[in-house]
Design a protein around this motif. Structure first.
Motif, PDB file in Angstrom:
ATOM      1  N   ILE A   1       0.433  -1.246   0.026  1.00 33.20           N
ATOM      2  CA  ILE A   1       0.116   0.079   0.123  1.00 33.20           C
ATOM      3  C   ILE A   1       0.629   1.373   0.281  1.00 33.20           C
ATOM      4  O   ILE A   1       1.031   1.771  -0.900  1.00 33.20           O
ATOM      5  CB  ILE A   1      -0.702  -0.434   1.280  1.00 33.20           C
ATOM      6  N   ALA A   2       1.834   1.548   0.884  1.00 35.24           N
ATOM      7  CA  ALA A   2       3.290   2.225   1.366  1.00 35.24           C
ATOM      8  C   ALA A   2       3.079   2.760  -0.540  1.00 35.24           C
ATOM      9  O   ALA A   2       4.135   4.297  -0.606  1.00 35.24           O
ATOM     10  CB  ALA A   2       3.929   2.265   1.806  1.00 35.24           C
ATOM     11  N   LEU A   3       3.598   1.795  -1.297  1.00 36.91           N
ATOM     12  CA  LEU A   3       4.089   2.127  -2.079  1.00 36.91           C
ATOM     13  C   LEU A   3       3.251   2.246  -3.549  1.00 36.91           C
ATOM     14  O   LEU A   3       4.122   2.318  -4.807  1.00 36.91           O
ATOM     15  CB  LEU A   3       5.014   0.881  -2.437  1.00 36.91           C
ATOM     16  N   GLY A   4       2.693   2.143  -3.738  1.00 36.71           N
ATOM     17  CA  GLY A   4       1.488   2.318  -4.579  1.00 36.71           C
ATOM     18  C   GLY A   4       1.001   1.596  -4.708  1.00 36.71           C
ATOM     19  O   GLY A   4      -0.110   1.448  -6.847  1.00 36.71           O
ATOM     20  N   TYR A   5       1.026   0.505  -5.079  1.00 37.08           N
ATOM     21  CA  TYR A   5       0.714  -1.089  -5.454  1.00 37.08           C
ATOM     22  C   TYR A   5      -0.925  -1.632  -4.708  1.00 37.08           C
ATOM     23  O   TYR A   5      -1.864  -2.547  -5.668  1.00 37.08           O
ATOM     24  CB  TYR A   5       1.873  -2.267  -5.270  1.00 37.08           C
ATOM     25  N   LEU A   6      -1.419  -1.364  -4.092  1.00 32.96           N
ATOM     26  CA  LEU A   6      -1.946  -2.096  -3.270  1.00 32.96           C
ATOM     27  C   LEU A   6      -2.935  -1.042  -2.842  1.00 32.96           C
ATOM     28  O   LEU A   6      -2.111   0.362  -2.311  1.00 32.96           O
ATOM     29  CB  LEU A   6      -2.124  -2.891  -2.189  1.00 32.96           C
ATOM     30  N   SER A   7      -4.874  -0.389  -2.727  1.00 31.42           N
ATOM     31  CA  SER A   7      -5.176  -0.226  -2.234  1.00 31.42           C
ATOM     32  C   SER A   7      -5.936   0.001  -1.135  1.00 31.42           C
ATOM     33  O   SER A   7      -6.315  -1.856  -1.210  1.00 31.42           O
ATOM     34  CB  SER A   7      -6.118   1.020  -3.398  1.00 31.42           C
ATOM     35  N   GLY A   8      -6.799   0.069  -0.203  1.00 27.02           N
ATOM     36  CA  GLY A   8      -7.882  -0.170   0.689  1.00 27.02           C
ATOM     37  C   GLY A   8      -6.784  -0.815   2.048  1.00 27.02           C
ATOM     38  O   GLY A   8      -5.938   0.794   1.888  1.00 27.02           O
ATOM     39  N   LYS A   9      -7.536  -1.645   2.580  1.00 32.24           N
ATOM     40  CA  LYS A   9      -6.380  -1.787   4.396  1.00 32.24           C
ATOM     41  C   LYS A   9      -6.166  -2.660   3.962  1.00 32.24           C
ATOM     42  O   LYS A   9      -6.343  -4.156   3.550  1.00 32.24           O
ATOM     43  CB  LYS A   9      -7.874  -1.501   5.308  1.00 32.24           C
ATOM     44  N   ALA A  10      -4.996  -3.447   4.917  1.00 32.79           N
ATOM     45  CA  ALA A  10      -4.153  -4.074   4.341  1.00 32.79           C
ATOM     46  C   ALA A  10      -5.141  -5.475   6.235  1.00 32.79           C
ATOM     47  O   ALA A  10      -5.555  -4.928   7.015  1.00 32.79           O
ATOM     48  CB  ALA A  10      -3.065  -4.397   5.924  1.00 32.79           C
ATOM     49  N   ASP A  11      -5.704  -6.622   6.102  1.00 31.51           N
ATOM     50  CA  ASP A  11      -6.165  -7.279   6.105  1.00 31.51           C
ATOM     51  C   ASP A  11      -5.826  -8.399   6.732  1.00 31.51           C
ATOM     52  O   ASP A  11      -5.982  -9.541   7.598  1.00 31.51           O
ATOM     53  CB  ASP A  11      -7.836  -7.790   6.018  1.00 31.51           C
ATOM     54  N   GLY A  12      -4.863  -8.867   6.627  1.00 29.74           N
ATOM     55  CA  GLY A  12      -3.858  -9.888   6.258  1.00 29.74           C
ATOM     56  C   GLY A  12      -4.051 -11.397   5.822  1.00 29.74           C
ATOM     57  O   GLY A  12      -3.498 -11.569   6.059  1.00 29.74           O
ATOM     58  N   ASN A  13      -5.529 -11.017   5.145  1.00 27.94           N
ATOM     59  CA  ASN A  13      -5.664 -12.526   3.844  1.00 27.94           C
ATOM     60  C   ASN A  13      -4.711 -11.794   2.854  1.00 27.94           C
ATOM     61  O   ASN A  13      -5.431 -11.344   1.913  1.00 27.94           O
ATOM     62  CB  ASN A  13      -7.344 -11.922   3.679  1.00 27.94           C
ATOM     63  N   PHE A  14      -4.140 -13.125   2.343  1.00 27.11           N
ATOM     64  CA  PHE A  14      -3.638 -12.894   0.987  1.00 27.11           C
ATOM     65  C   PHE A  14      -4.901 -13.442  -0.027  1.00 27.11           C
ATOM     66  O   PHE A  14      -4.457 -14.912  -0.276  1.00 27.11           O
ATOM     67  CB  PHE A  14      -2.284 -14.144   0.993  1.00 27.11           C
ATOM     68  N   GLY A  15      -5.761 -12.590  -0.806  1.00 27.59           N
ATOM     69  CA  GLY A  15      -6.424 -13.255  -1.461  1.00 27.59           C
ATOM     70  C   GLY A  15      -5.935 -12.625  -3.070  1.00 27.59           C
ATOM     71  O   GLY A  15      -4.944 -12.303  -3.055  1.00 27.59           O
ATOM     72  N   THR A  16      -6.899 -11.863  -3.828  1.00 32.00           N
ATOM     73  CA  THR A  16      -6.729 -12.191  -5.296  1.00 32.00           C
ATOM     74  C   THR A  16      -6.333 -10.621  -5.662  1.00 32.00           C
ATOM     75  O   THR A  16      -5.062 -10.085  -6.477  1.00 32.00           O
ATOM     76  CB  THR A  16      -7.861 -11.804  -6.325  1.00 32.00           C
TER      77      THR A  16
END
Length: 885
Positions: free
Chosen positions: A670-685
């Protein structure tokens, strides 16, 4: 005196009988009676239609013989009964012989076996033995290709060597004693036609249905590509009206008459159909319609010759475009598009409208500018147009001396191996991308050429993509008749483990099911012959148990041997591999039951409600190897270190994991700009897609798995940042709500024929999202015609869909977004009315549904009012979608 005459007559009859017995001949007809209740059948086969049941003592007239059957007449019907149920007539000896005609008007036809012969699953003497056909048995021949005949016998289908059958010659048939059935045109070779019957699917069935609709035998909109009961009734009605036997089976001759002749329509008028047959290269003439015409129009658009809509009709504009193409590419300009023109249009050498023709090099005698390459990999057992193209090229180069028949048999494989050997390729007899690139190039050597020893042909790179990690969402359940790359991968893995040794053809047949069952049995899984998610996870794991003599011996044991601290051996290795799989143990199995293994067993026992003693007894081992074994939760605290330091296991995070480590990785993405939203600990799609993007941008191996190298770069200051394009994560606990909602801005409005259809073919498992209610459900797309046919994957999906439609089944279209597994989202419409064909039987949905994607006005008008209603829903939904952006 009278008595003397009677004795003389009886003596004459006896002598006549003896003479006939001596010659082994039977005179027909003769009268006799049945010796028991017996069925009178339409033909000499145990599977033929029963005309009537004859009671014991019924008088019949015997007209002839056919193998183990006699042809008889009862006065009401003429048919066949088993000779064992008839009293021999006049004391004559009846030999087991056949008087079947040696010609037939098409497939299928019935004949008899000349000798005892093995029925095989495939065209190979090494293939699985299905049954044995005794001498003189009646069989149904469906096709003859090379040395093999495809037959039905005793309820089984398979292949036998043709020399062991009384093979008939296929001759031109006549209909009701009048007009001859038209033969196929030169470009429409008979071998390309498939014999169509109930349960068949595909493009040939779709074309048949459209022709029957055109003639009025089938209702509009029934062209779903599935040969069901409705289609069979339409075929029988067509056969009856046109004077054919009402078999419900469509052979090559019947298809030739349907597409090339002037059959009677449902009103009794002679009519020529405009529907184009599905035969590759079938000539397109004015008015021809079908998907092949649509593909031609799309290709002409690409080359710049055609600017109109994709109408799937060979109209004036399309004819003009074809003529201009023919002139540009050195062909004779005609009003029709034949096979030669089609091959050149789709070839890489086709000249676009603005191209300048370049003369071919005169020093390259093996150039074949108009020869099309195969569309896919060709291997042993393949048949059809792709196999024919490879054979023809091998024959042109002198490697193949046999005939080009479209069946890639042993002679073709050996010819391809010879070509590969000469060109320094892997001689595996498989025509993949690398072989195709050289075989169909100007650099291809003939069989007489000598390759330069210092020159090695540069192979065309053909990277094999890393399979996407298995999840319950993307796993395709593999069962009988499933086909595709997922099946080929399964066959390769089963072969590697020693469970499978048949042909790797990408089709799940009976031998594949047997191999799956054996694997399940050896690996403690539910034995059902279906490779679902759990079976595939175990199959591709490093801990999968191979088929070895040791494994067989283990399986035969009545119980488990107790394992405890201090023991060593293969049983301990097997135990450790299972503990590693369940996350109780890390590192590599060493076959030594030490302190770490004992502690892992104790933790497993505690988690699974067993006596916690660190000893692997029968109860512990039974639970450990069962599918109900509970894996170690990710949150379980790390065991306290013992006096002997244990190396810290390498951290590997992959799709499906849930842990604080995953959460930390997400926060960094998220910090690097590859993922948006909230970190939930679930390795999903979404996390998987973000990690792939990070790996690609940072020069790492893009496999979607966070190993030590990836995690090292991710946490370092040299990590290259990116711009997040991942869809927003929405946390919503409501059942049936989509956990990953696409942005309205990501939804695409694209044409079904030119864009979306290809995506459906590549990614058949999709999520349908009702953007009005927020409900979503998964479906499997199984047929692609004028629209997509699909089924809900589970009963839960059906419930979500029904809720979205207000709790009722309706044909009324609903605008929706369709989310594909590659991340693409397209505008569409669907309904929830179950109808006709059904494959998934446990989803509480008795039939299938339709999904429609955008089409042009002309395409919609060509289909009818049903398509119009869906297009209106799509356009309405698209307007609403744009407001949500």
């Amino acid at each position: 005196m009278i008595r003397k005459r009677m004795l003389a007559a009886g003596l004459c009859l006896m002598l006549l009988s003896l003479c006939l017995s001596a010659t082994g001949t039977t005179l027909f007809p003769y009268q006799t009676v049945t010796t028991a209740n017996v069925n009178l059948r339409r033909s000499a086969s145990s599977t033929a239609v029963i005309l009537e049941e004859l009671a014991e003592g019924t008088s019949v007239s015997v007209l002839g013989e056919s193998g183990s059957y006699l042809k008889v007449s009862t006065g009401n019907h003429t048919g066949y009964v088993l000779r064992d149920y008839l009293k021999p007539g006049g004391g004559m000896v009846v030999e087991s012989a056949t008087n079947l005609a040696d010609t037939a008007t098409g497939y299928p036809y019935e004949t008899t076996s000349r000798e005892k012969v093995n029925l095989r699953a495939r065209k190979s003497t090494e293939s699985t033995l299905v049954d044995q056909v005794p001498k003189g048995a009646t069989v149904t021949v469906n096709a003859v290709t090379g040395d093999w005949a495809k037959i039905d016998f005793n309820g089984h289908s398979g292949y036998v060597l043709a020399e062991y059958l009384n093979i008939k010659t296929i001759v031109e048939a006549t209909r009701a004693g009048v007009d001859p059935i038209p033969t196929l045109s030169a470009e429409d070779e008979a071998s390309y036609y498939m014999v169509l019957q109930e349960d068949d699917t595909g493009e040939h069935v779709t074309a048949l249905q459209r022709a029957l609709i055109e003639l009025g035998y089938l209702r509009s909109g029934a062209d779903d590509g599935v040969f069901g009961g409705t289609t069979r009734k339409a075929v029988i009605a067509f056969q009856e009206k046109n004077g054919y036997p009402t078999t419900g089976v469509v052979d090559a001759n019947l298809q030739a008459f349907l597409y090339s002749g002037k059959p009677l329509n449902s009103k009794g008028n002679k009519t020529s159909v405009t529907t184009l047959s599905a035969v590759p290269g079938a000539t397109m003439r004015a008015g021809s319609t079908g998907e092949a015409v649509g593909r031609l129009q799309i290709r002409l658009v690409e080359l710049g010759y055609y600017t109109g809509s994709i109408t799937m009709k060979y109209d004036t504009a399309t004819q003009k475009a074809v003529k201009n193409f023919q002139k540009k590419n050195g062909l004779s300009a005609t009003a029709y598009c034949d096979k030669t023109t089609q091959e050149l249009i789709f070839a890489d050498t086709a000249l676009a409208v603005d191209a300048t023709p370049t003369p071919l090099p005169t020093a390259t005698p093996t150039a074949v500018p108009t020869l099309m390459r195969p569309n896919g990999t060709v291997r042993s057992g393949a048949s059809g147009e792709d196999a024919r193209r490879v054979q023809q090229r091998l024959k042109d180069l002198g490697y193949l001396t046999g005939k080009v028949d479209g069946v890639f048999g042993s002679a073709s494989v050996e010819a391809l191996k010879a070509f590969q050997t000469k060109h320094h390729l892997t001689a595996d007899g498989v025509c993949g991308d690398e072989t195709v690139a050289l075989l169909f190039s100007y650099d291809a050597l003939t069989v007489r050429d000598t390759p330069a020893p210092v020159i090695t042909p540069t192979p065309v790179p053909s990277p094999t993509p890393t399979p996407e990690p298995l999840t319950p969402e993307n796993a395709i359940s593999i069962k009988l008749n499933t086909a595709g790359d997922v099946v080929l991968r399964l066959q390769q893995r089963l072969t590697e483990l020693g469970y499978y040794s048949a042909v790797l053809d990408g089709v799940c047949k009976a031998d594949d099911v047997a191999a799956i069952k054996t694997f399940q049995e050896f690996n403690g899984l539910k034995v059902d012959g279906i490779a679902g998610y759990e079976t595939q996870v175990k199959l591709y794991a490093k801990t999968a148990i191979a088929y070895t003599s040791e494994a067989v011996q283990d399986l035969k044991q009545d119980g488990y041997t107790t394992l405890k601290k201090g023991m060593t051996g293969s049983d301990v290795t097997k135990l450790q591999n299972r503990l590693i799989e369940l996350k109780y143990l890390y590192g590599r199995a060493d076959g030594v039951y030490g302190t770490t293994t004992a502690e892992a067993i104790a933790t497993f026992q505690k988690q699974n409600g067993l006596t916690m003693d660190g000893v692997a007894g029968e109860k512990t081992l039974t639970r450990l190897y069962s599918t109900s074994a509970i894996a170690k939760p990710a949150a379980t605290a790390t065991p306290k270190p013992t006096a002997t330091a244990t190396p810290v296991p390498e951290t590997v995070l992959k799709r499906g994991d849930t842990s604080s480590a995953v959460k930390a990785m997400q926060e960094r993405l998220i910090a690097l700009g590859y993922l948006s939203g909230k970190a939930d600990g679930n390795f999903g799609t979404q996390t998987y897609q973000a990690l792939l993007a990070f790996q690609r941008k940072n020069g790492l191996s893009a496999d979607g798995i966070a190993g030590s190298k990836t995690l090292e770069v991710l946490s370092s200051s040299r990590a290259v940042a990116g711009t997040s394009t991942i869809t927003q994560t929405v946390v919503n606990a409501t059942v049936g709500r989509n956990a990953s909602t696409p942005r309205a801005s990501s939804v695409k409005y694209a044409n079904w024929y030119t864009t979306v259809k290809a995506v459906c073919r590549k990614y058949p498992y999709v999520t349908i999202y009702d953007f009005a209610s927020g409900l979503s459900w998964q479906v499997h797309i199984f047929s692609l015609g004028a629209h997509a046919d699909a089924e809900p994957v589970t009963a839960t999906d059906t419930a979500h869909m029904l809720e979205s439609f207000g709790g009722v089944n309706t044909w009324t279209p609903k605008p929706v977004w369709v989310i594909f597994s590659n991340g693409d989202v397209y505008m569409a419409s669907t309904h929830d009315m179950p109808h006709e064909v059904q494959h998934i039987t446990d989803n509480n949905f008795e039939g299938h549904l339709c999904i429609h994607f955008p089409r042009t006005d002309a395409q919609v008008a060509a289909i009818g009012s049903y398509a119009t209603s869906h297009q209106s829903a799509i356009d309405r939904g698209w307007a609403e979608t744009r407001l949500l952006r």
